[in-house]
Design a protein around this motif. Sequence first.
Motif, short mmCIF file in Angstrom:
data_model
loop_
_atom_site.label_atom_id
_atom_site.label_comp_id
_atom_site.label_asym_id
_atom_site.label_seq_id
_atom_site.Cartn_x
_atom_site.Cartn_y
_atom_site.Cartn_z
N VAL A 5 0.85 -1.19 0.00
CA VAL A 5 0.00 0.00 0.00
C VAL A 5 0.89 1.23 0.00
CG1 VAL A 5 -1.77 1.30 1.23
CG2 VAL A 5 -1.84 -1.20 1.21
N GLU A 6 0.70 2.07 -1.03
CA GLU A 6 1.50 3.27 -1.19
C GLU A 6 0.73 4.49 -0.72
OE1 GLU A 6 2.81 1.29 -5.39
OE2 GLU A 6 0.84 1.96 -4.72
N SER A 7 1.48 5.51 -0.36
CA SER A 7 0.88 6.80 -0.02
C SER A 7 1.90 7.89 -0.29
CB SER A 7 0.43 6.83 1.44
OG SER A 7 1.54 6.67 2.29
N LEU A 20 7.18 9.55 -0.67
CA LEU A 20 6.32 8.39 -0.88
C LEU A 20 6.64 7.32 0.16
CD1 LEU A 20 6.56 7.97 -4.77
CD2 LEU A 20 5.01 9.42 -3.44
N SER A 21 5.59 6.62 0.58
CA SER A 21 5.75 5.51 1.51
C SER A 21 5.06 4.28 0.93
CB SER A 21 5.13 5.83 2.86
OG SER A 21 5.74 6.95 3.46
N GLY A 35 11.56 -1.49 -3.88
CA GLY A 35 11.93 -0.39 -4.76
C GLY A 35 10.74 0.37 -5.30
N TRP A 36 11.07 1.39 -6.05
CA TRP A 36 10.07 2.25 -6.70
C TRP A 36 10.32 2.29 -8.20
CZ3 TRP A 36 5.98 4.22 -4.12
CH2 TRP A 36 6.05 4.24 -2.73
N TYR A 37 9.25 2.14 -8.94
CA TYR A 37 9.27 2.27 -10.39
C TYR A 37 8.30 3.37 -10.77
CZ TYR A 37 11.69 -2.22 -10.77
OH TYR A 37 12.62 -3.23 -10.68
N ARG A 38 8.44 3.89 -11.97
CA ARG A 38 7.48 4.89 -12.43
C ARG A 38 7.19 4.69 -13.90
NH1 ARG A 38 11.26 10.38 -12.08
NH2 ARG A 38 12.60 9.93 -13.90
N GLN A 39 6.00 5.13 -14.27
CA GLN A 39 5.60 5.06 -15.67
C GLN A 39 4.87 6.33 -16.04
OE1 GLN A 39 3.22 1.65 -16.85
NE2 GLN A 39 3.93 1.85 -18.96
N ALA A 40 5.43 7.05 -16.99
CA ALA A 40 4.81 8.26 -17.52
C ALA A 40 3.96 7.88 -18.73
CB ALA A 40 5.88 9.26 -17.91
N PRO A 41 2.98 8.70 -19.07
CA PRO A 41 2.13 8.40 -20.22
C PRO A 41 2.95 8.20 -21.50
CG PRO A 41 1.19 10.19 -18.95
CD PRO A 41 2.54 9.92 -18.37
N GLY A 42 2.68 7.11 -22.18
CA GLY A 42 3.37 6.84 -23.44
C GLY A 42 4.79 6.32 -23.30
N LYS A 43 5.21 6.07 -22.06
CA LYS A 43 6.58 5.59 -21.84
C LYS A 43 6.57 4.24 -21.13
CE LYS A 43 8.90 10.07 -21.72
NZ LYS A 43 9.88 10.92 -20.98
N GLU A 44 7.72 3.57 -21.21
CA GLU A 44 7.88 2.30 -20.52
C GLU A 44 8.06 2.54 -19.02
OE1 GLU A 44 7.91 -0.25 -23.86
OE2 GLU A 44 8.75 -0.99 -21.98
N ARG A 45 7.68 1.55 -18.24
CA ARG A 45 7.96 1.63 -16.81
C ARG A 45 9.47 1.54 -16.59
NH1 ARG A 45 4.76 -2.53 -13.29
NH2 ARG A 45 6.16 -4.01 -14.32
N GLU A 46 9.96 2.36 -15.67
CA GLU A 46 11.40 2.38 -15.40
C GLU A 46 11.66 2.32 -13.91
OE1 GLU A 46 13.25 6.03 -16.66
OE2 GLU A 46 11.89 7.29 -15.52
N ALA A 74 11.73 -3.34 10.14
CA ALA A 74 10.81 -3.72 11.21
C ALA A 74 9.37 -3.43 10.83
CB ALA A 74 11.18 -2.99 12.50
N LYS A 75 9.18 -2.41 9.99
CA LYS A 75 7.84 -2.02 9.57
C LYS A 75 7.52 -2.50 8.15
CE LYS A 75 7.77 2.16 12.42
NZ LYS A 75 7.64 3.64 12.43
N ASN A 76 8.45 -3.20 7.50
CA ASN A 76 8.27 -3.63 6.10
C ASN A 76 7.86 -2.44 5.23
OD1 ASN A 76 8.94 -6.39 6.35
ND2 ASN A 76 6.90 -6.82 7.17
N THR A 77 8.53 -1.34 5.43
CA THR A 77 8.17 -0.10 4.75
C THR A 77 9.38 0.47 4.01
OG1 THR A 77 6.44 0.43 6.35
CG2 THR A 77 7.30 2.25 5.05
N VAL A 78 9.12 0.95 2.80
CA VAL A 78 10.14 1.63 2.02
C VAL A 78 9.66 3.04 1.73
CG1 VAL A 78 9.24 0.78 -0.21
CG2 VAL A 78 11.64 1.46 -0.02
#
Length: 116
Positions: A5-7, A20-21, A35-46, A74-78
């Motif tokens: 769950v992201e926020s 971001l959490s 980790g964190w990935y991102r995807q912009a419109p019309g682009k591949e996820r990176e 301990a919190k399984n949080t990135v």
Amino acid sequence: QVQLVESGGGLVQAGGSLRLSCTASRVIFGLNAMGWYRQAPGKERELVADITNSGSPKYADSVQGRFTISRDNAKNTVYLQMNMLKPEDTAVYSCNAVNRLNRSYWGQGTQVTVSS
């Protein structure tokens, strides 16, 4: 099965910051990389950044020096601290975690929009 769950996404002006959490639940076998990935419109996820369970980070060249990834085992949080944001950072950011059985899990994604 692991749930992520992201926020922390939102709208920010160029030069601003966001944090971001991502918290994993139902973790049975322990987590390796997160980790964190991102995807912009019309682009591949990176890949944006990831971090091992011992705390070794890796960054995409485009965010090096501006973003910082960290985790609390301990919190399984990135976390992803994003500073000096640019309009080209606008994307849906998704959290990823790999457990010790090498199974990969994804969050639902959170929108980050940087206005110029």
